[in-house]
Design a protein around this motif. Sequence first.
Motif, PDB file in Angstrom:
ATOM      1  N   GLY A   1     -10.820   9.276  12.745  1.00 44.74           N
ATOM      2  CA  GLY A   1     -11.599   8.972  13.927  1.00 44.74           C
ATOM      3  C   GLY A   1     -11.589  10.105  14.929  1.00 44.74           C
ATOM      4  O   GLY A   1     -10.559  10.415  15.514  1.00 44.74           O
ATOM      5  N   GLY A   2     -12.718  10.775  15.097  1.00 43.25           N
ATOM      6  CA  GLY A   2     -12.847  11.828  16.091  1.00 43.25           C
ATOM      7  C   GLY A   2     -12.274  13.170  15.688  1.00 43.25           C
ATOM      8  O   GLY A   2     -12.277  14.101  16.492  1.00 43.25           O
ATOM      9  N   ILE A   3     -11.800  13.301  14.460  1.00 39.92           N
ATOM     10  CA  ILE A   3     -11.214  14.567  14.002  1.00 39.92           C
ATOM     11  C   ILE A   3     -12.325  15.379  13.340  1.00 39.92           C
ATOM     12  O   ILE A   3     -12.833  15.000  12.288  1.00 39.92           O
ATOM     13  N   ALA A   4     -12.692  16.493  13.970  1.00 43.75           N
ATOM     14  CA  ALA A   4     -13.866  17.217  13.508  1.00 43.75           C
ATOM     15  C   ALA A   4     -13.675  18.726  13.449  1.00 43.75           C
ATOM     16  O   ALA A   4     -14.610  19.454  13.149  1.00 43.75           O
ATOM     17  N   ASP A   5     -12.456  19.206  13.729  1.00 41.84           N
ATOM     18  CA  ASP A   5     -12.204  20.643  13.639  1.00 41.84           C
ATOM     19  C   ASP A   5     -10.727  20.876  13.353  1.00 41.84           C
ATOM     20  O   ASP A   5      -9.923  19.932  13.311  1.00 41.84           O
ATOM     21  N   ALA A   6     -10.371  22.137  13.153  1.00 43.50           N
ATOM     22  CA  ALA A   6      -8.993  22.480  12.785  1.00 43.50           C
ATOM     23  C   ALA A   6      -8.005  22.093  13.878  1.00 43.50           C
ATOM     24  O   ALA A   6      -6.877  21.683  13.594  1.00 43.50           O
ATOM     25  N   ALA A   7      -8.421  22.208  15.144  1.00 43.97           N
ATOM     26  CA  ALA A   7      -7.542  21.844  16.247  1.00 43.97           C
ATOM     27  C   ALA A   7      -7.228  20.350  16.229  1.00 43.97           C
ATOM     28  O   ALA A   7      -6.094  19.939  16.493  1.00 43.97           O
ATOM     29  N   GLY A   8      -8.231  19.542  15.910  1.00 48.53           N
ATOM     30  CA  GLY A   8      -8.019  18.109  15.808  1.00 48.53           C
ATOM     31  C   GLY A   8      -7.076  17.756  14.680  1.00 48.53           C
ATOM     32  O   GLY A   8      -6.237  16.851  14.805  1.00 48.53           O
ATOM     33  N   VAL A   9      -7.200  18.460  13.568  1.00 51.98           N
ATOM     34  CA  VAL A   9      -6.287  18.250  12.440  1.00 51.98           C
ATOM     35  C   VAL A   9      -4.852  18.542  12.863  1.00 51.98           C
ATOM     36  O   VAL A   9      -3.931  17.758  12.612  1.00 51.98           O
ATOM     37  N   GLN A  10      -4.648  19.676  13.515  1.00 55.84           N
ATOM     38  CA  GLN A  10      -3.309  20.059  13.933  1.00 55.84           C
ATOM     39  C   GLN A  10      -2.739  19.085  14.954  1.00 55.84           C
ATOM     40  O   GLN A  10      -1.547  18.775  14.936  1.00 55.84           O
ATOM     41  N   ALA A  11      -3.591  18.569  15.849  1.00 56.64           N
ATOM     42  CA  ALA A  11      -3.131  17.594  16.833  1.00 56.64           C
ATOM     43  C   ALA A  11      -2.658  16.313  16.151  1.00 56.64           C
ATOM     44  O   ALA A  11      -1.627  15.736  16.529  1.00 56.64           O
ATOM     45  N   ALA A  12      -3.404  15.870  15.148  1.00 53.57           N
ATOM     46  CA  ALA A  12      -3.007  14.665  14.416  1.00 53.57           C
ATOM     47  C   ALA A  12      -1.679  14.869  13.699  1.00 53.57           C
ATOM     48  O   ALA A  12      -0.801  13.987  13.713  1.00 53.57           O
ATOM     49  N   MET A  13      -1.521  16.013  13.087  1.00 57.23           N
ATOM     50  CA  MET A  13      -0.276  16.292  12.372  1.00 57.23           C
ATOM     51  C   MET A  13       0.905  16.385  13.339  1.00 57.23           C
ATOM     52  O   MET A  13       2.021  15.948  13.026  1.00 57.23           O
ATOM     53  N   ALA A  14       0.648  16.915  14.530  1.00 55.11           N
ATOM     54  CA  ALA A  14       1.712  17.019  15.537  1.00 55.11           C
ATOM     55  C   ALA A  14       2.189  15.645  15.984  1.00 55.11           C
ATOM     56  O   ALA A  14       3.340  15.490  16.412  1.00 55.11           O
ATOM     57  N   LEU A  15       1.315  14.642  15.886  1.00 54.17           N
ATOM     58  CA  LEU A  15       1.674  13.290  16.276  1.00 54.17           C
ATOM     59  C   LEU A  15       2.237  12.475  15.119  1.00 54.17           C
ATOM     60  O   LEU A  15       2.431  11.268  15.243  1.00 54.17           O
ATOM     61  N   GLY A  16       2.468  13.133  13.992  1.00 53.36           N
ATOM     62  CA  GLY A  16       3.141  12.463  12.884  1.00 53.36           C
ATOM     63  C   GLY A  16       2.280  12.076  11.711  1.00 53.36           C
ATOM     64  O   GLY A  16       2.770  11.462  10.754  1.00 53.36           O
ATOM     65  N   ALA A  17       0.986  12.417  11.748  1.00 48.68           N
ATOM     66  CA  ALA A  17       0.129  12.085  10.613  1.00 48.68           C
ATOM     67  C   ALA A  17       0.550  12.861   9.378  1.00 48.68           C
ATOM     68  O   ALA A  17       0.907  14.031   9.451  1.00 48.68           O
TER      69      ALA A  17
ATOM     70  N   VAL B   1       0.839  -1.200   0.000  1.00 46.51           N
ATOM     71  CA  VAL B   1       0.000   0.000   0.000  1.00 46.51           C
ATOM     72  C   VAL B   1       0.873   1.248   0.000  1.00 46.51           C
ATOM     73  O   VAL B   1       2.011   1.235   0.473  1.00 46.51           O
ATOM     74  N   ASP B   2       0.338   2.333  -0.517  1.00 46.69           N
ATOM     75  CA  ASP B   2       1.091   3.589  -0.606  1.00 46.69           C
ATOM     76  C   ASP B   2       0.925   4.456   0.631  1.00 46.69           C
ATOM     77  O   ASP B   2       1.753   5.326   0.902  1.00 46.69           O
ATOM     78  N   ALA B   3      -0.152   4.249   1.381  1.00 45.07           N
ATOM     79  CA  ALA B   3      -0.391   4.964   2.635  1.00 45.07           C
ATOM     80  C   ALA B   3      -1.389   4.158   3.448  1.00 45.07           C
ATOM     81  O   ALA B   3      -2.119   3.316   2.908  1.00 45.07           O
ATOM     82  N   ILE B   4      -1.396   4.399   4.754  1.00 44.49           N
ATOM     83  CA  ILE B   4      -2.256   3.641   5.661  1.00 44.49           C
ATOM     84  C   ILE B   4      -3.134   4.594   6.452  1.00 44.49           C
ATOM     85  O   ILE B   4      -2.665   5.615   6.960  1.00 44.49           O
ATOM     86  N   ILE B   5      -4.408   4.258   6.560  1.00 48.11           N
ATOM     87  CA  ILE B   5      -5.350   5.036   7.369  1.00 48.11           C
ATOM     88  C   ILE B   5      -5.397   4.426   8.762  1.00 48.11           C
ATOM     89  O   ILE B   5      -5.770   3.261   8.926  1.00 48.11           O
ATOM     90  N   ALA B   6      -4.997   5.191   9.761  1.00 47.07           N
ATOM     91  CA  ALA B   6      -5.061   4.742  11.155  1.00 47.07           C
ATOM     92  C   ALA B   6      -6.465   5.024  11.673  1.00 47.07           C
ATOM     93  O   ALA B   6      -6.793   6.152  12.035  1.00 47.07           O
ATOM     94  N   GLN B   7      -7.318   3.999  11.694  1.00 48.38           N
ATOM     95  CA  GLN B   7      -8.717   4.190  12.082  1.00 48.38           C
ATOM     96  C   GLN B   7      -8.883   3.983  13.582  1.00 48.38           C
ATOM     97  O   GLN B   7      -8.847   2.856  14.085  1.00 48.38           O
ATOM     98  N   GLY B   8      -9.072   5.075  14.298  1.00 49.53           N
ATOM     99  CA  GLY B   8      -9.273   5.003  15.734  1.00 49.53           C
ATOM    100  C   GLY B   8     -10.658   4.518  16.103  1.00 49.53           C
ATOM    101  O   GLY B   8     -11.583   4.516  15.277  1.00 49.53           O
ATOM    102  N   LEU B   9     -10.802   4.139  17.354  1.00 52.59           N
ATOM    103  CA  LEU B   9     -12.057   3.585  17.840  1.00 52.59           C
ATOM    104  C   LEU B   9     -13.198   4.600  17.818  1.00 52.59           C
ATOM    105  O   LEU B   9     -14.368   4.239  17.859  1.00 52.59           O
ATOM    106  N   GLU B  10     -12.853   5.899  17.748  1.00 49.74           N
ATOM    107  CA  GLU B  10     -13.880   6.943  17.733  1.00 49.74           C
ATOM    108  C   GLU B  10     -14.633   7.030  16.414  1.00 49.74           C
ATOM    109  O   GLU B  10     -15.691   7.637  16.338  1.00 49.74           O
ATOM    110  N   ALA B  11     -14.066   6.478  15.357  1.00 50.09           N
ATOM    111  CA  ALA B  11     -14.592   6.677  14.008  1.00 50.09           C
ATOM    112  C   ALA B  11     -16.013   6.151  13.848  1.00 50.09           C
ATOM    113  O   ALA B  11     -16.370   5.096  14.377  1.00 50.09           O
ATOM    114  N   GLY B  12     -16.822   6.875  13.088  1.00 47.72           N
ATOM    115  CA  GLY B  12     -18.168   6.430  12.775  1.00 47.72           C
ATOM    116  C   GLY B  12     -18.161   5.391  11.675  1.00 47.72           C
ATOM    117  O   GLY B  12     -17.190   5.246  10.928  1.00 47.72           O
TER     118      GLY B  12
END
Length: 346
Positions: free
Chosen positions: A212-228, A165-176
């Motif tokens: 999973g659970g990412i619903a605003d700009a702050a969540g996006v930035q948090a994910a990127m800070a963790l290496g996404a 695969v070229d990239a992997i989606i890390a699907q957290g338990l929060e995801a709908g």
Amino acid sequence: MLIEQLFGIELPLIQAPMAGAQGVPLALAVASAGALGSIPCAMLSHDKLKQAIESFRRQSDRPVNLNFFCHKPPEEQAERLRTWRQQLAPYYREFEVEDLGGGAERRPFDAEVAAVIEPFRPEVVSFHFGLPSTELMLRVKSWGTKVIASATSVAEAKWLESRGVDAIIAQGLEAGGHRGHFLSDDLTEHSGTFALLPRLVQAVKVPVIAAGGIADAAGVQAAMALGAAGVQVGTAYLLCPEAEISELHRQALKDPQMNRHTALTNLYSGRPARGIMTRLMRELGPLGQAPDFPLAANAIAPLRAAAEARDCSDFSPLWCGQNPEGCREIPAADLTRELMAAFIES
């Protein structure tokens, strides 16, 4: 590698493909904002699949992601189906339902589907519940298409990487919606997005996309800070006008007394998926003895239709992640730009 370069997009966001909740209009709107729009394809006939891709291509020259399931069709389960219908029998009587058939087909990716999409050379193809055969994977990649898939554990991420695969989606338990697990059915092995994400980033070399659970700009930035390398967002788009959910589903998403409680349930399809708690889930228990995916859906379909005809969502799959706060009744392109504000400004 940045997913902007990998997929030919401007913003590191993928609109999550949501079968039964959206079609081409949502994918077009997100693509117009510079992110990657997705078309859920697993419930489309060959003709409908071709029409959907043609519609997107007519209206946009942006990249598109086509999403497919890779489940193994279950063997005969006559006894489990009889037991399942017996459990549903009181509800059938209540709503005066007699027809036990119905439900949309859910088929795994195969050579026939590959032949339908091959002429279009989609920029991205994503898979849920694992991957197709090595032969089919090589065929898809021979088009110049990038392949991505969901992982719910480190073991699944490593398995996906080893198969190209070229990239992997890390699907957290929060995801709908449906969980993407495929190596183990043990839900206790699953973790939240921000616990799973850094472990996957460390475990594999390909880009990891947080979901999973990412619903605003702050969540996006948090994910990127963790290496996404990017994010995948689904639930936040459900109230956009381009989404194709029912009015009952929209009402549930807007009702704080309803959307506050989501749970994983296998009652609607036979496979765990996160949605708003309904009467069916409360009375039978969210994880019941339903037949395997996708057999459970056939018996639910006529009951759902009869209830919805009475403006009742007690038997409807109200898919929703654990963070519905980001749901906004605004155009999907505007929501995309809000989510990606930090990247647009830079």
